[in-house]
Design a protein around this motif. Sequence first.
Motif, mmCIF file in Angstrom:
data_model
loop_
_atom_site.group_PDB
_atom_site.id
_atom_site.type_symbol
_atom_site.label_atom_id
_atom_site.label_comp_id
_atom_site.label_asym_id
_atom_site.label_seq_id
_atom_site.Cartn_x
_atom_site.Cartn_y
_atom_site.Cartn_z
ATOM 1 N N MET A 263 17.598 -15.316 32.196
ATOM 2 C CA MET A 263 17.623 -16.677 31.676
ATOM 3 C C MET A 263 18.142 -16.692 30.242
ATOM 4 S SD MET A 263 17.134 -19.891 32.075
ATOM 5 C CE MET A 263 16.176 -19.992 33.611
ATOM 6 N N LEU A 264 17.752 -15.668 29.482
ATOM 7 C CA LEU A 264 18.219 -15.557 28.098
ATOM 8 C C LEU A 264 19.734 -15.406 28.057
ATOM 9 C CD1 LEU A 264 17.359 -15.237 25.097
ATOM 10 C CD2 LEU A 264 17.278 -12.779 25.507
ATOM 11 N N VAL A 265 20.262 -14.580 28.949
ATOM 12 C CA VAL A 265 21.710 -14.372 29.014
ATOM 13 C C VAL A 265 22.428 -15.689 29.322
ATOM 14 C CG1 VAL A 265 23.564 -13.247 30.311
ATOM 15 C CG2 VAL A 265 21.534 -11.937 29.653
ATOM 16 N N GLU A 266 21.838 -16.481 30.197
ATOM 17 C CA GLU A 266 22.470 -17.735 30.621
ATOM 18 C C GLU A 266 22.396 -18.836 29.564
ATOM 19 O OE1 GLU A 266 24.170 -18.359 33.271
ATOM 20 O OE2 GLU A 266 23.846 -16.507 34.393
ATOM 21 N N THR A 267 21.356 -18.797 28.746
ATOM 22 C CA THR A 267 21.116 -19.946 27.861
ATOM 23 C C THR A 267 21.338 -19.684 26.375
ATOM 24 O OG1 THR A 267 18.748 -19.383 27.704
ATOM 25 C CG2 THR A 267 19.426 -20.893 29.472
ATOM 26 N N SER A 268 21.302 -18.437 25.935
ATOM 27 C CA SER A 268 21.401 -18.158 24.500
ATOM 28 C C SER A 268 22.842 -18.267 24.006
ATOM 29 C CB SER A 268 20.857 -16.759 24.197
ATOM 30 O OG SER A 268 21.009 -16.459 22.819
ATOM 31 N N SER A 269 22.996 -18.774 22.789
ATOM 32 C CA SER A 269 24.310 -18.843 22.141
ATOM 33 C C SER A 269 24.495 -17.691 21.150
ATOM 34 C CB SER A 269 24.455 -20.181 21.406
ATOM 35 O OG SER A 269 23.431 -20.320 20.425
ATOM 36 N N ASP A 270 23.524 -16.805 21.111
ATOM 37 C CA ASP A 270 23.558 -15.651 20.202
ATOM 38 C C ASP A 270 24.201 -14.476 20.938
ATOM 39 O OD1 ASP A 270 23.011 -13.359 18.692
ATOM 40 O OD2 ASP A 270 21.130 -14.161 17.932
ATOM 41 N N ASP A 271 25.445 -14.182 20.619
ATOM 42 C CA ASP A 271 26.182 -13.136 21.342
ATOM 43 C C ASP A 271 25.515 -11.778 21.235
ATOM 44 O OD1 ASP A 271 28.039 -14.974 22.127
ATOM 45 O OD2 ASP A 271 29.567 -14.411 20.658
ATOM 46 N N LEU A 272 24.981 -11.455 20.060
ATOM 47 C CA LEU A 272 24.339 -10.152 19.889
ATOM 48 C C LEU A 272 23.094 -10.060 20.759
ATOM 49 C CD1 LEU A 272 24.162 -7.417 18.554
ATOM 50 C CD2 LEU A 272 23.000 -8.478 16.605
ATOM 51 N N LEU A 273 22.294 -11.103 20.781
ATOM 52 C CA LEU A 273 21.091 -11.121 21.603
ATOM 53 C C LEU A 273 21.442 -11.028 23.080
ATOM 54 C CD1 LEU A 273 18.035 -11.369 21.838
ATOM 55 C CD2 LEU A 273 18.282 -13.849 21.689
ATOM 56 N N VAL A 274 22.472 -11.745 23.486
ATOM 57 C CA VAL A 274 22.921 -11.680 24.885
ATOM 58 C C VAL A 274 23.349 -10.259 25.229
ATOM 59 C CG1 VAL A 274 24.749 -12.402 26.479
ATOM 60 C CG2 VAL A 274 23.574 -14.102 25.072
ATOM 61 N N GLY A 275 24.046 -9.602 24.304
ATOM 62 C CA GLY A 275 24.477 -8.226 24.537
ATOM 63 C C GLY A 275 23.308 -7.268 24.712
ATOM 64 N N VAL A 276 22.289 -7.424 23.880
ATOM 65 C CA VAL A 276 21.101 -6.572 23.983
ATOM 66 C C VAL A 276 20.383 -6.839 25.313
ATOM 67 C CG1 VAL A 276 18.850 -6.021 22.975
ATOM 68 C CG2 VAL A 276 20.820 -6.408 21.493
ATOM 69 N N ALA A 277 20.302 -8.119 25.703
ATOM 70 C CA ALA A 277 19.655 -8.469 26.968
ATOM 71 C C ALA A 277 20.436 -7.901 28.153
ATOM 72 C CB ALA A 277 19.535 -9.979 27.091
ATOM 73 N N LEU A 278 21.755 -7.969 28.106
ATOM 74 C CA LEU A 278 22.584 -7.394 29.167
ATOM 75 C C LEU A 278 22.357 -5.888 29.282
ATOM 76 C CD1 LEU A 278 25.989 -9.273 28.686
ATOM 77 C CD2 LEU A 278 24.501 -9.403 30.690
ATOM 78 N N ASP A 279 22.295 -5.214 28.130
ATOM 79 C CA ASP A 279 22.034 -3.768 28.133
ATOM 80 C C ASP A 279 20.670 -3.473 28.759
ATOM 81 O OD1 ASP A 279 24.437 -3.202 26.939
ATOM 82 O OD2 ASP A 279 23.616 -3.011 24.911
ATOM 83 N N ALA A 280 19.675 -4.303 28.422
ATOM 84 C CA ALA A 280 18.325 -4.105 28.955
ATOM 85 C C ALA A 280 18.306 -4.274 30.465
ATOM 86 C CB ALA A 280 17.354 -5.086 28.303
ATOM 87 N N ILE A 281 18.959 -5.318 30.950
ATOM 88 C CA ILE A 281 18.991 -5.577 32.400
ATOM 89 C C ILE A 281 19.708 -4.440 33.122
ATOM 90 C CG2 ILE A 281 19.862 -7.120 34.188
ATOM 91 C CD1 ILE A 281 19.652 -9.396 32.068
ATOM 92 N N THR A 282 20.826 -4.011 32.566
ATOM 93 C CA THR A 282 21.602 -2.931 33.188
ATOM 94 C C THR A 282 20.811 -1.631 33.225
ATOM 95 O OG1 THR A 282 23.668 -3.947 32.432
ATOM 96 C CG2 THR A 282 23.763 -1.629 33.073
ATOM 97 N N ALA A 283 20.034 -1.373 32.173
ATOM 98 C CA ALA A 283 19.214 -0.161 32.140
ATOM 99 C C ALA A 283 18.156 -0.187 33.244
ATOM 100 C CB ALA A 283 18.540 -0.020 30.781
ATOM 101 N N MET A 284 17.688 -1.384 33.588
ATOM 102 C CA MET A 284 16.649 -1.509 34.618
ATOM 103 C C MET A 284 17.203 -1.415 36.029
ATOM 104 S SD MET A 284 14.300 -4.579 33.140
ATOM 105 C CE MET A 284 14.135 -4.833 31.377
ATOM 106 N N GLN A 285 18.443 -1.840 36.233
ATOM 107 C CA GLN A 285 19.011 -1.815 37.587
ATOM 108 C C GLN A 285 20.475 -1.373 37.530
ATOM 109 O OE1 GLN A 285 18.055 -5.876 38.787
ATOM 110 N NE2 GLN A 285 19.920 -6.638 37.818
ATOM 111 N N PRO A 286 20.695 -0.116 37.131
ATOM 112 C CA PRO A 286 22.064 0.378 36.931
ATOM 113 C C PRO A 286 22.908 0.415 38.202
ATOM 114 C CG PRO A 286 20.493 2.185 36.869
ATOM 115 C CD PRO A 286 19.689 0.923 36.866
ATOM 116 N N ASP A 287 22.272 0.576 39.352
ATOM 117 C CA ASP A 287 23.025 0.717 40.600
ATOM 118 C C ASP A 287 22.900 -0.500 41.516
ATOM 119 O OD1 ASP A 287 23.756 3.377 39.870
ATOM 120 O OD2 ASP A 287 21.766 4.048 40.504
ATOM 121 N N ASP A 288 22.401 -1.598 40.972
ATOM 122 C CA ASP A 288 22.200 -2.798 41.777
ATOM 123 C C ASP A 288 23.544 -3.501 42.014
ATOM 124 O OD1 ASP A 288 21.662 -5.948 41.789
ATOM 125 O OD2 ASP A 288 19.912 -4.925 42.622
#
Length: 217
Positions: free
Chosen positions: A178-203
């Motif tokens: 939800m943060l990725v979809e709604t935040s206008s903070d590119d750096l925060l979105v990048g950190v959230a994307l990294d976090a999600i990818t770390a949790m499901q790298p092969d999804d």
Amino acid sequence: VRPAGLRRVDPAAEEKERDANDLRKDGIRRIALEELFRRKDKAAYKVAREVYKDVGERSPNRILAARILFDEKPEKAAAAFLEDGRKVITPLDMAYAMADMISELGDSSLDKKLVKLVGKGKLKDKLFVLRAVRRAQDEKLDKAIAKMLLDEDREVRLAAAQTLGERGATEVLPELKMLVETSSDDLLVGVALDAITAMQPDDAGWRDQLVAYASGD
């Protein structure tokens, strides 16, 4: 007219020279303390206690001292770090080093105290605790950290997203997405994307979503 043989004193140059000498002395002190510690010399622990308490000491030396005290008595040192790391007078790099050692120890009693501190206090308190709870075990902890994704301080939001990724907090994937979809903070979105990818790298589904993001869909 200046008497012959006298040179003009440049206060700025003298101060710069003093700073250079102080840095050199600090470097020598740190190297000597590291060598004593490598040898497991008793003097290392004695000097470390003095350096650790000296708030006028440069933080790299105090960080080394903290590591030496942690090596000597991990539980006792970590308990002190929990208090000292949140003090205003403790430099942030030293506070982070203390938090890392607390996390490394994995003491359940300390973790319980830390969990109660999540989201509380001022900026430095929140950053310190987020760093210290990266390995803490508590069923409600990830949800508590996820609430900090909406904290008023940007640094806290960034640290919360990073901590969730390091913890592998799959329970809060919806909040991160939800943060990725709604935040206008590119750096925060990048950190959230990294976090999600770390949790499901092969999804496969997440891979498709990344393609969509990359394509601008």
